[in-house]
Design a protein around this motif. Structure first.
Motif, PDB file in Angstrom:
ATOM      1  N   MET A   1      -5.290  -4.613  -1.820  1.00 39.69           N
ATOM      2  CA  MET A   1      -3.710  -5.196  -1.955  1.00 39.69           C
ATOM      3  C   MET A   1      -3.981  -3.632  -1.084  1.00 39.69           C
ATOM      4  N   ALA A   2      -2.635  -3.554  -0.425  1.00 44.50           N
ATOM      5  CA  ALA A   2      -2.168  -2.022   0.348  1.00 44.50           C
ATOM      6  C   ALA A   2      -1.323  -1.271  -1.104  1.00 44.50           C
ATOM      7  N   LYS A   3      -0.980  -0.268  -0.970  1.00 42.30           N
ATOM      8  CA  LYS A   3      -0.509   0.812  -1.806  1.00 42.30           C
ATOM      9  C   LYS A   3       1.177   0.762  -0.920  1.00 42.30           C
ATOM     10  N   SER A   4       2.174  -0.008  -2.003  1.00 41.28           N
ATOM     11  CA  SER A   4       3.234   0.245  -1.430  1.00 41.28           C
ATOM     12  C   SER A   4       4.195   1.262  -1.440  1.00 41.28           C
ATOM     13  N   HIS A   5       4.920   1.403  -0.207  1.00 34.48           N
ATOM     14  CA  HIS A   5       5.009   3.233   0.132  1.00 34.48           C
ATOM     15  C   HIS A   5       6.470   3.287  -0.679  1.00 34.48           C
ATOM     16  N   TYR A   6       6.682   2.425  -1.880  1.00 37.74           N
ATOM     17  CA  TYR A   6       7.531   2.915  -2.369  1.00 37.74           C
ATOM     18  C   TYR A   6       6.733   3.596  -3.776  1.00 37.74           C
ATOM     19  N   LEU A   7       5.373   4.047  -3.961  1.00 37.74           N
ATOM     20  CA  LEU A   7       5.071   4.271  -4.762  1.00 37.74           C
ATOM     21  C   LEU A   7       3.873   5.613  -4.284  1.00 37.74           C
ATOM     22  N   GLU A   8       4.428   6.091  -3.174  1.00 38.67           N
ATOM     23  CA  GLU A   8       4.586   7.286  -2.795  1.00 38.67           C
ATOM     24  C   GLU A   8       4.497   8.515  -3.132  1.00 38.67           C
ATOM     25  N   THR A   9       3.940   9.860  -3.667  1.00 39.70           N
ATOM     26  CA  THR A   9       4.567  11.454  -4.074  1.00 39.70           C
ATOM     27  C   THR A   9       6.465  10.973  -3.654  1.00 39.70           C
ATOM     28  N   ASP A  10       7.185  11.151  -4.686  1.00 36.58           N
ATOM     29  CA  ASP A  10       8.135  11.490  -4.062  1.00 36.58           C
ATOM     30  C   ASP A  10       9.421  10.754  -3.132  1.00 36.58           C
ATOM     31  N   ARG A  11       8.442   9.337  -3.005  1.00 40.74           N
ATOM     32  CA  ARG A  11       9.565   8.841  -1.944  1.00 40.74           C
ATOM     33  C   ARG A  11      10.285   7.669  -2.350  1.00 40.74           C
ATOM     34  N   GLN A  64      10.282  10.630   9.237  1.00 39.94           N
ATOM     35  CA  GLN A  64       9.719   9.615  10.057  1.00 39.94           C
ATOM     36  C   GLN A  64       9.292   8.269   9.439  1.00 39.94           C
ATOM     37  N   ALA A  65       8.434   9.168   9.091  1.00 40.12           N
ATOM     38  CA  ALA A  65       7.648   8.023   8.113  1.00 40.12           C
ATOM     39  C   ALA A  65       8.268   7.489   6.969  1.00 40.12           C
ATOM     40  N   VAL A  66       9.356   8.116   6.140  1.00 42.91           N
ATOM     41  CA  VAL A  66      10.215   7.363   5.052  1.00 42.91           C
ATOM     42  C   VAL A  66      10.878   6.402   6.505  1.00 42.91           C
ATOM     43  N   PHE A  67      11.053   6.575   6.945  1.00 39.86           N
ATOM     44  CA  PHE A  67      12.878   5.687   7.901  1.00 39.86           C
ATOM     45  C   PHE A  67      11.526   4.507   9.005  1.00 39.86           C
ATOM     46  N   GLU A  68      10.578   5.031   9.004  1.00 37.48           N
ATOM     47  CA  GLU A  68       9.930   4.362   9.583  1.00 37.48           C
ATOM     48  C   GLU A  68       9.373   3.148   8.691  1.00 37.48           C
ATOM     49  N   GLN A  69       9.018   3.018   7.525  1.00 36.19           N
ATOM     50  CA  GLN A  69       8.419   2.908   6.144  1.00 36.19           C
ATOM     51  C   GLN A  69       9.385   1.531   5.754  1.00 36.19           C
ATOM     52  N   HIS A  70      10.987   2.082   5.667  1.00 36.60           N
ATOM     53  CA  HIS A  70      11.990   1.417   4.969  1.00 36.60           C
ATOM     54  C   HIS A  70      13.127   0.903   6.034  1.00 36.60           C
ATOM     55  N   PRO A  71      12.417  -0.261   6.536  1.00 36.22           N
ATOM     56  CA  PRO A  71      13.275  -1.329   7.394  1.00 36.22           C
ATOM     57  C   PRO A  71      14.187  -1.773   6.558  1.00 36.22           C
ATOM     58  N   GLU A  72      13.930  -1.674   5.725  1.00 37.66           N
ATOM     59  CA  GLU A  72      15.198  -2.563   4.626  1.00 37.66           C
ATOM     60  C   GLU A  72      16.688  -1.435   4.398  1.00 37.66           C
ATOM     61  N   PHE A  73      16.636  -0.661   5.334  1.00 36.50           N
ATOM     62  CA  PHE A  73      17.965   0.860   5.041  1.00 36.50           C
ATOM     63  C   PHE A  73      17.569   1.580   6.302  1.00 36.50           C
TER      64      PHE A  73
END
Length: 187
Positions: A1-11, A64-73
């Motif tokens: 299973m892919a690691k969630s973007h929320y679990l990345e450091t300082d995300r 850019q990664a933060v914005f693209e990986q969190h389309p919920e916001f």
């Protein structure tokens, strides 16, 4: 299973910082470089200073990664070849207001996507966004924990072993009590 973007450091901290900044900005949308400059600025800058602020590649890539990986916001899009980002809630509020004004017979000027003006979100709305981010992070952290498949089996084995030992000791003690005081174990 892919690691969630929320679990990345300082995300989580980065998502919350972006939510707070974009929620109170003068417009719901801006260029990616403008948001990066605003989020990375060590001091308060004017609008012109933000537009002229040099952007480091690593900072741009991070945001850019933060914005693209969190389309919920956030919504990322390109307008006239320029990458842009908007806070979805702010944009939906501006669309809602334009629709309401159109229904009331007020003329609305044609504006490109994301350039519609909207008022900043209030403190309660910002808190809802932050709480949502925190809840999503907490769910991801909870789902990352290793499931305890063997814990119930291990507890059953330990309980059975302790019960067997305790039962054996009780039988020995009862046998000693029934044989009387003259009986010795080690004669």
């Amino acid at each position: 299973m892919a690691k969630s973007h929320y679990l990345e450091t300082d995300r989580l901290a980065n998502v919350i910082a972006a939510l707070q900044t974009m929620a109170v900005a003068d417009r719901p949308s801006a260029t990616l470089n403008r948001w990066v400059a605003e989020l990375e600025a060590s001091e308060e800058l004017t609008s012109d200073q933000l537009d002229q602020s040099p952007i480091k590649f690593a900072e741009r890539k991070k945001w850019q990664a933060v914005f693209e990986q969190h389309p919920e916001f956030f919504k990322t899009y390109t307008l006239r070849g320029e990458p842009r980002v908007l806070l979805r809630w702010r944009f939906s509020e501006s669309i809602k207001r334009e629709a309401k004004e159109g229904a009331n017979g007020k003329a609305s000027a044609e504006k490109p996507e994301g350039d519609a003006a909207s008022s900043p979100l209030n403190a309660d709305q910002i808190q809802v966004l932050i709480n949502t981010a925190i809840e999503m992070h907490a769910k991801e952290v909870a789902s990352e924990r290793a499931p305890d498949h063997f814990r119930p089996l291990l507890m059953a084995i330990i309980g059975a072993a302790l019960g067997t030992v305790a039962g054996g000791l009780i039988i020995v003690l009862l046998g000693l009590l029934q044989s009387g005081p003259a009986h010795r174990l080690f004669d």
